[in-house]
Enzyme design. Structure first.
Site, PDB file in Angstrom:
ATOM      1  N   ASP A  30       0.848  -1.194   0.000  1.00 17.92           N
ATOM      2  CA  ASP A  30       0.000   0.000   0.000  1.00 17.92           C
ATOM      3  C   ASP A  30       0.886   1.248   0.000  1.00 17.92           C
ATOM      4  OD1 ASP A  30      -2.338  -1.492   0.159  1.00 17.92           O
ATOM      5  OD2 ASP A  30      -2.609  -1.178   2.305  1.00 17.92           O
ATOM      6  N   MET A  31       0.341   2.367  -0.491  1.00 18.13           N
ATOM      7  CA  MET A  31       1.122   3.604  -0.444  1.00 18.13           C
ATOM      8  C   MET A  31       0.615   4.468   0.713  1.00 18.13           C
ATOM      9  SD  MET A  31       3.725   5.040  -1.651  1.00 18.13           S
ATOM     10  CE  MET A  31       4.143   4.381  -3.263  1.00 18.13           C
ATOM     11  N   GLN A  87      -0.787   7.122  -6.243  1.00 15.83           N
ATOM     12  CA  GLN A  87      -1.892   8.028  -5.866  1.00 15.83           C
ATOM     13  C   GLN A  87      -1.998   9.178  -6.869  1.00 15.83           C
ATOM     14  OE1 GLN A  87       0.407   8.574  -2.434  1.00 15.83           O
ATOM     15  NE2 GLN A  87      -0.977   7.518  -1.030  1.00 15.83           N
ATOM     16  N   ARG A 108      -1.502  -0.528  -8.517  1.00 15.98           N
ATOM     17  CA  ARG A 108      -2.901  -0.215  -8.192  1.00 15.98           C
ATOM     18  C   ARG A 108      -3.012   1.318  -8.210  1.00 15.98           C
ATOM     19  NH1 ARG A 108      -3.888  -1.088  -2.228  1.00 15.98           N
ATOM     20  NH2 ARG A 108      -4.379  -3.270  -2.645  1.00 15.98           N
ATOM     21  N   GLY A 115      -5.835   8.617  -3.516  1.00 16.00           N
ATOM     22  CA  GLY A 115      -4.987   9.018  -2.385  1.00 16.00           C
ATOM     23  C   GLY A 115      -5.844   9.383  -1.189  1.00 16.00           C
ATOM     24  N   THR A 126     -11.197   2.463  -7.329  1.00 15.62           N
ATOM     25  CA  THR A 126     -12.003   3.648  -7.054  1.00 15.62           C
ATOM     26  C   THR A 126     -13.463   3.256  -6.904  1.00 15.62           C
ATOM     27  OG1 THR A 126     -12.704   5.811  -7.940  1.00 15.62           O
ATOM     28  CG2 THR A 126     -12.228   4.100  -9.561  1.00 15.62           C
ATOM     29  N   HIS A 127     -14.217   4.101  -6.164  1.00 11.82           N
ATOM     30  CA  HIS A 127     -15.673   3.900  -6.067  1.00 11.82           C
ATOM     31  C   HIS A 127     -16.389   4.967  -6.880  1.00 11.82           C
ATOM     32  CE1 HIS A 127     -13.530   2.978  -2.299  1.00 11.82           C
ATOM     33  NE2 HIS A 127     -14.128   1.830  -2.445  1.00 11.82           N
ATOM     34  N   ARG A 150      -9.841   7.170   8.139  1.00  5.75           N
ATOM     35  CA  ARG A 150      -9.653   7.618   6.750  1.00  5.75           C
ATOM     36  C   ARG A 150     -10.932   7.420   5.947  1.00  5.75           C
ATOM     37  NH1 ARG A 150      -4.363   5.676   7.540  1.00  5.75           N
ATOM     38  NH2 ARG A 150      -4.731   3.651   6.574  1.00  5.75           N
TER      39      ARG A 150
HETATM   40  P1  FDA Z   1     -14.056   9.746  -4.241  1.00  2.00           P
HETATM   41  O1  FDA Z   1     -13.452   9.987  -2.903  1.00  2.00           O
HETATM   42  O2  FDA Z   1     -14.170  10.890  -5.186  1.00  2.00           O
HETATM   43  O3  FDA Z   1     -15.470   9.101  -4.008  1.00  2.00           O
HETATM   44  C1  FDA Z   1     -16.364   8.801  -5.073  1.00  2.00           C
HETATM   45  C2  FDA Z   1     -17.638   8.170  -4.512  1.00  2.00           C
HETATM   46  O4  FDA Z   1     -17.302   6.908  -3.922  1.00  2.00           O
HETATM   47  C3  FDA Z   1     -18.284   8.945  -3.361  1.00  2.00           C
HETATM   48  O5  FDA Z   1     -19.154   9.911  -3.835  1.00  2.00           O
HETATM   49  C4  FDA Z   1     -19.007   7.830  -2.630  1.00  2.00           C
HETATM   50  O6  FDA Z   1     -20.193   7.475  -3.296  1.00  2.00           O
HETATM   51  C5  FDA Z   1     -18.037   6.679  -2.753  1.00  2.00           C
HETATM   52  N1  FDA Z   1     -17.103   6.635  -1.607  1.00  2.00           N
HETATM   53  C6  FDA Z   1     -15.793   6.957  -1.604  1.00  2.00           C
HETATM   54  N2  FDA Z   1     -15.247   6.737  -0.391  1.00  2.00           N
HETATM   55  C7  FDA Z   1     -16.243   6.277   0.400  1.00  2.00           C
HETATM   56  C8  FDA Z   1     -16.321   5.883   1.762  1.00  2.00           C
HETATM   57  N3  FDA Z   1     -15.246   5.915   2.561  1.00  2.00           N
HETATM   58  N4  FDA Z   1     -17.515   5.465   2.242  1.00  2.00           N
HETATM   59  C9  FDA Z   1     -18.606   5.420   1.437  1.00  2.00           C
HETATM   60  N5  FDA Z   1     -18.600   5.786   0.135  1.00  2.00           N
HETATM   61  C10 FDA Z   1     -17.438   6.203  -0.374  1.00  2.00           C
HETATM   62  N6  FDA Z   1      -5.249   5.202  -0.647  1.00  2.00           N
HETATM   63  C11 FDA Z   1      -3.944   5.415  -0.392  1.00  2.00           C
HETATM   64  O7  FDA Z   1      -3.542   6.553  -0.166  1.00  2.00           O
HETATM   65  N7  FDA Z   1      -3.070   4.358  -0.389  1.00  2.00           N
HETATM   66  C12 FDA Z   1      -3.451   3.083  -0.663  1.00  2.00           C
HETATM   67  O8  FDA Z   1      -2.632   2.163  -0.665  1.00  2.00           O
HETATM   68  C13 FDA Z   1      -4.835   2.854  -0.945  1.00  2.00           C
HETATM   69  N8  FDA Z   1      -5.306   1.603  -1.222  1.00  2.00           N
HETATM   70  C14 FDA Z   1      -6.595   1.443  -1.669  1.00  2.00           C
HETATM   71  C15 FDA Z   1      -7.043   0.206  -2.113  1.00  2.00           C
HETATM   72  C16 FDA Z   1      -8.297   0.075  -2.698  1.00  2.00           C
HETATM   73  C17 FDA Z   1      -8.745  -1.260  -3.203  1.00  2.00           C
HETATM   74  C18 FDA Z   1      -9.160   1.214  -2.792  1.00  2.00           C
HETATM   75  C19 FDA Z   1     -10.501   1.124  -3.431  1.00  2.00           C
HETATM   76  C20 FDA Z   1      -8.745   2.426  -2.294  1.00  2.00           C
HETATM   77  C21 FDA Z   1      -7.488   2.559  -1.704  1.00  2.00           C
HETATM   78  N9  FDA Z   1      -7.052   3.785  -1.214  1.00  2.00           N
HETATM   79  C22 FDA Z   1      -5.717   3.956  -0.928  1.00  2.00           C
HETATM   80  C23 FDA Z   1      -8.039   4.866  -0.915  1.00  2.00           C
HETATM   81  C24 FDA Z   1      -8.146   5.872  -2.054  1.00  2.00           C
HETATM   82  O9  FDA Z   1      -6.985   6.631  -2.148  1.00  2.00           O
HETATM   83  C25 FDA Z   1      -9.339   6.833  -1.835  1.00  2.00           C
HETATM   84  O10 FDA Z   1      -9.132   7.547  -0.655  1.00  2.00           O
HETATM   85  C26 FDA Z   1     -10.689   6.134  -1.744  1.00  2.00           C
HETATM   86  O11 FDA Z   1     -10.784   5.090  -2.665  1.00  2.00           O
HETATM   87  C27 FDA Z   1     -11.817   7.154  -2.066  1.00  2.00           C
HETATM   88  O12 FDA Z   1     -11.651   7.673  -3.347  1.00  2.00           O
HETATM   89  P2  FDA Z   1     -12.561   7.272  -4.610  1.00  2.00           P
HETATM   90  O13 FDA Z   1     -11.671   6.943  -5.748  1.00  2.00           O
HETATM   91  O14 FDA Z   1     -13.514   6.228  -4.243  1.00  2.00           O
HETATM   92  O15 FDA Z   1     -13.281   8.623  -5.050  1.00  2.00           O
END
Ligand code: FDA
Length: 311
Positions: A136-137, A166, A187, A191, A229-230, A291
């Site tokens: 992970d980062m 990120q 991946r 971030g 991403t979500h 987080r």
């Molecule tokens: P964004 O934050 O723009 O959210 C888009 C939509 O997704 C929101 O409107 C909501 O619907 C949904 N959503 C997002 N987060 C949510 C939450 N917590 N609860 C409910 N709904 C939510 N980061 C990092 O710095 N180092 C790492 O190693 C990793 N590893 C990692 C692994 C995997 C498999 C994932 C999916 C994510 C990570 N992350 C991470 C976290 C990543 O950096 C980021 O903070 C989250 O994925 C949220 O960003 P989104 O891309 O989802 O978009």
């Protein structure tokens, strides 16, 4: 109102030992407790049970034994042993052989040599059991060190290891090029940490634009990249680009976090995209949990409602 809470506030609250004590007391107490929405449980047995359910739905998993920022070589050695024990249990259970870990959990803040020794122990066990290990980062003071440690073990000959890039970091395109040239699996995420503007984009539009640019380079030139991403807009950009460039659906995978947008997880998997869920478990779940709240402050409402229900 809760959506107005800045990420910075969660970052401060994450450092509160009082809050941590309270959360640890109530968060995992029973199957309906609030932290269980995002964390599979405190034991590897619970994580394996969660992984089994996901696999029955056609999804794959990566299991993450939560922990970070250890400050002594004894703690780092203990985390390393816990990973080896977890891999043994995963092996026996027969669920997905894919784990995620953080280098500060293995002693990166103690010293580089300790961290590399511990990582090699994990990678040796992983090689023996045919596991893939994702590093992970963490926050930006560790970016260069993380890539440097990864390059070191890569040069030693380990190939069952990849890392995370990120999109909010201004440096990421250069890092993607550096890792693509080596053939490292990346991946891509937006971030999760609070970062200063000198190193990271602050506006969502900039982070999203960078994500799309990096995604395109990864899909064209990367080694089986993971788009994590979500965000429906990022997912749509990825599927459109792959279709336009005739990139096969199984040339990359989507990833999401346990408990978040389960509807989207199922729908992408039904459309034939390989899909992996990041399943966190362990006693040290508080920083990870904070987080997740910081990413979507509306989650605080969910936590408060769960607490009221428990009372
Ligand atoms: P964004 O934050 O723009 O959210 C888009 C939509 O997704 C929101 O409107 C909501 O619907 C949904 N959503 C997002 N987060 C949510 C939450 N917590 N609860 C409910 N709904 C939510 N980061 C990092 O710095 N180092 C790492 O190693 C990793 N590893 C990692 C692994 C995997 C498999 C994932 C999916 C994510 C990570 N992350 C991470 C976290 C990543 O950096 C980021 O903070 C989250 O994925 C949220 O960003 P989104 O891309 O989802 O978009």
């Amino acid at each position: 109102m809760l959506d107005a809470l800045p990420k910075a506030a969660f970052s401060v609250l994450a450092g509160s030992s009082v809050l941590k004590r309270m959360a640890s007391r109530y968060g995992m107490r029973n199957p309906g407790s609030f932290a269980r929405r995002f964390i599979a449980g405190e034991s590897v047995t619970e994580a394996i049970a969660a992984a089994r359910i996901l696999e029955q739905q056609g999804l794959t998993v990566t299991l993450d034994l939560l922990g970070e920022s250890v400050s002594s070589s004894e703690e780092a050695a203990a985390a390393t042993r816990s990973y080896a024990d977890a891999m043994a249990e995963i092996d026996t259970a027969g669920v997905g052989r894919n784990i995620s870990l953080k280098l500060t959990q293995l002693g990166l803040e103690v010293d580089r040599a300790t961290c590399i020794d511990n990582l090699r122990r994990v990678l040796d066990r992983a090689t023996a059991g045919n596991f893939f290990v994702r590093i992970d980062m963490e926050n930006s003071p560790f970016t260069e060190q993380t890539l440097d440690v990864l390059e070191t073990v890569w040069q030693i000959g380990y190939r069952n290891v990849g890392t995370v890039i990120q999109s909010y970091l201004r440096r990421s395109m250069k890092d993607v090029e550096r890792l693509n040239a080596m053939g490292v699996r990346i991946r891509l995420v937006k971030g999760a940490y609070r970062e200063p503007r000198e190193v990271a984009y602050q506006q969502k539009a900039e982070v999203d634009a960078a994500f799309i640019e990096l995604m395109r380079v990864l899909l064209r030139q990367g080694t089986y990249p993971a788009i994590a991403t979500h965000d429906p807009a990022m997912i749509e950009a990825t599927t459109s680009f792959a279709t336009q460039e005739r990139i096969a659906k199984d040339a990359f995978e989507f990833q999401m976090l346990y408990g978040i947008r389960r509807d989207l997880q199922a729908s992408l998997s039904r459309q034939g995209y390989p899909f992996r869920v990041y399943v966190p478990f362990g006693k040290e779940w508080f920083p990870y949990f904070m987080r997740r709240l910081g990413e979507r402050p509306a989650n605080v409402g969910f936590v408060l409602r769960s607490l009221v229900r428990e009372k």
